[in-house]
Design a protein around this motif. Sequence first.
Motif, PDB file in Angstrom:
ATOM      1  N   THR A 285      -9.146   5.074  -9.612  1.00  0.00           N
ATOM      2  CA  THR A 285      -8.214   3.934 -10.825  1.00  0.00           C
ATOM      3  C   THR A 285      -7.271   3.011 -10.649  1.00  0.00           C
ATOM      4  O   THR A 285      -6.801   3.424  -9.829  1.00  0.00           O
ATOM      5  CB  THR A 285      -7.050   5.641 -11.063  1.00  0.00           C
ATOM      6  N   ALA A 286      -7.061   2.281 -12.063  1.00  0.00           N
ATOM      7  CA  ALA A 286      -6.444   1.689 -11.496  1.00  0.00           C
ATOM      8  C   ALA A 286      -5.321   1.255 -12.855  1.00  0.00           C
ATOM      9  O   ALA A 286      -5.335   1.610 -14.041  1.00  0.00           O
ATOM     10  CB  ALA A 286      -6.916  -0.278 -11.931  1.00  0.00           C
TER      11      ALA A 286
ATOM     12  N   GLY B 200       4.073  -9.130 -12.968  1.00  0.00           N
ATOM     13  CA  GLY B 200       4.080  -8.159 -13.975  1.00  0.00           C
ATOM     14  C   GLY B 200       3.374  -6.797 -12.746  1.00  0.00           C
ATOM     15  O   GLY B 200       3.864  -6.957 -11.360  1.00  0.00           O
ATOM     16  N   PHE B 201       2.185  -6.149 -12.728  1.00  0.00           N
ATOM     17  CA  PHE B 201       2.087  -5.146 -11.344  1.00  0.00           C
ATOM     18  C   PHE B 201       0.060  -4.984 -12.146  1.00  0.00           C
ATOM     19  O   PHE B 201       0.290  -4.459 -12.938  1.00  0.00           O
ATOM     20  CB  PHE B 201       2.460  -3.697 -11.364  1.00  0.00           C
ATOM     21  N   LEU B 202      -0.293  -4.931 -10.486  1.00  0.00           N
ATOM     22  CA  LEU B 202      -1.919  -3.786 -10.401  1.00  0.00           C
ATOM     23  C   LEU B 202      -1.660  -3.344  -9.212  1.00  0.00           C
ATOM     24  O   LEU B 202      -1.707  -3.336  -8.201  1.00  0.00           O
ATOM     25  CB  LEU B 202      -3.189  -5.585 -10.832  1.00  0.00           C
ATOM     26  N   ASP B 203      -1.812  -1.988  -9.313  1.00  0.00           N
ATOM     27  CA  ASP B 203      -2.098  -0.513  -9.010  1.00  0.00           C
ATOM     28  C   ASP B 203      -3.190  -0.048  -8.994  1.00  0.00           C
ATOM     29  O   ASP B 203      -4.046   0.349 -10.401  1.00  0.00           O
ATOM     30  CB  ASP B 203      -1.128   0.293  -8.767  1.00  0.00           C
TER      31      ASP B 203
ATOM     32  N   ALA C  11       0.965  -1.562  -0.059  1.00  0.00           N
ATOM     33  CA  ALA C  11       0.322  -0.263   0.060  1.00  0.00           C
ATOM     34  C   ALA C  11       0.841   0.805  -0.048  1.00  0.00           C
ATOM     35  O   ALA C  11       1.865   1.397   0.551  1.00  0.00           O
ATOM     36  CB  ALA C  11      -0.808   0.291   1.021  1.00  0.00           C
ATOM     37  N   GLY C  12       0.406   2.355  -0.663  1.00  0.00           N
ATOM     38  CA  GLY C  12       1.121   3.628  -0.300  1.00  0.00           C
ATOM     39  C   GLY C  12       0.112   4.500  -1.003  1.00  0.00           C
ATOM     40  O   GLY C  12      -1.142   4.939  -0.515  1.00  0.00           O
TER      41      GLY C  12
ATOM     42  N   PRO D 273      -4.724   7.249  -1.929  1.00  0.00           N
ATOM     43  CA  PRO D 273      -4.095   5.687  -1.764  1.00  0.00           C
ATOM     44  C   PRO D 273      -4.225   4.768  -2.539  1.00  0.00           C
ATOM     45  O   PRO D 273      -5.240   5.443  -3.103  1.00  0.00           O
ATOM     46  CB  PRO D 273      -4.781   5.327  -0.691  1.00  0.00           C
ATOM     47  N   THR D 274      -3.183   3.900  -2.244  1.00  0.00           N
ATOM     48  CA  THR D 274      -2.751   3.260  -3.825  1.00  0.00           C
ATOM     49  C   THR D 274      -2.561   1.862  -2.397  1.00  0.00           C
ATOM     50  O   THR D 274      -1.925   1.491  -1.598  1.00  0.00           O
ATOM     51  CB  THR D 274      -1.900   3.601  -4.512  1.00  0.00           C
ATOM     52  N   LEU D 275      -3.543   1.020  -3.710  1.00  0.00           N
ATOM     53  CA  LEU D 275      -3.115  -0.303  -2.809  1.00  0.00           C
ATOM     54  C   LEU D 275      -2.732  -1.204  -4.193  1.00  0.00           C
ATOM     55  O   LEU D 275      -2.643  -1.013  -5.685  1.00  0.00           O
ATOM     56  CB  LEU D 275      -4.364  -1.385  -2.553  1.00  0.00           C
ATOM     57  N   MET D 276      -1.279  -2.304  -3.810  1.00  0.00           N
ATOM     58  CA  MET D 276      -0.761  -3.017  -5.098  1.00  0.00           C
ATOM     59  C   MET D 276      -1.420  -4.346  -5.091  1.00  0.00           C
ATOM     60  O   MET D 276      -1.042  -5.132  -3.987  1.00  0.00           O
ATOM     61  CB  MET D 276       0.567  -2.638  -5.088  1.00  0.00           C
TER      62      MET D 276
END
Length: 292
Positions: free
Chosen positions: A196-197, A160-163, A125-126, A152-155
């Motif tokens: 947003t993603a 790879g990645f999905l934020d 998280a960030g 706030p952001t969840l990873m």
Amino acid sequence: MSTTKNTFKAIALPTLLPIALAAAALPAQAADWSDTSIGIRSGTQFAEPFNPDDIKKNIIDFNHVSGYKYGTNFFNIDLLLSDNKDPAGAGSSNGATEVYIVYRNTVNFEKVSGSAIKFGPVRGAGLTFGFDANTKTDAGYNSKKRMLVAGPTLMFDVPGFLDVSVLALWESNAPYSTFTKVSTPRYSYDVHPMLTAAWGIPIGSSGFSFEGFANLIASKGKDEFGNDTATETNIDMQIMYDLSGLINAQPKSFKLGFEYQYWKNKFGNNSDGPAGSGAFAKTPMIRAEYHF
């Protein structure tokens, strides 16, 4: 917040551009990893509010993403070149030109605190903050968008990645009409949220990847002309293939693929209202990008 609005109102794009470049470059100096690319994409079914025509656009982009001590850094510039269905000015036979800048910095709580934040499918998280800015020369609106974002952001724990982020948006604009020769004083919309993603997920070891972003943006209240704005949906998806192995470009990367953008109520203009079909874009594109 009035101080923020006044400061943002005074910033012109020529000032924002070197600031954005410097902001993108600083974390990269101590980057744990980085990826920088230039690319081009092209399509013939772009749309603009209040314009019923399909528009051809070529878009050249510069993109940088990196990981540094406390998180990740993202910077992108798009140069959008329209054909004459989106004219550069009243009576012009040339197409419009737009520059759009996005900057995001995500501070990873685990990297700052040293304590992992993991639960269910979430691996981190960030806090994300940044800005958007654009300038466009066209026959009608001539956008001069300025927007600050934070939230706030969840990873998610995927290859790879999905934020996924929930961001507050502080947006303003100061358009100029080439028809009336009138500049609208910079107008600040209501503060509004965006879900947003962003993702980049390799498809096994095939060389293909599924990439893109999706934004669900709530109404921003009245626009500068007193009209109600609508909830905006912008989904941009790409299937890309890495040709590096075929052309012996490693460790560099050359990707080629197909992109599709679904953009309903573009910029908050209601596609069921006076903005018409131009506020609802469904745009296939061909995309190529070279990663240094």
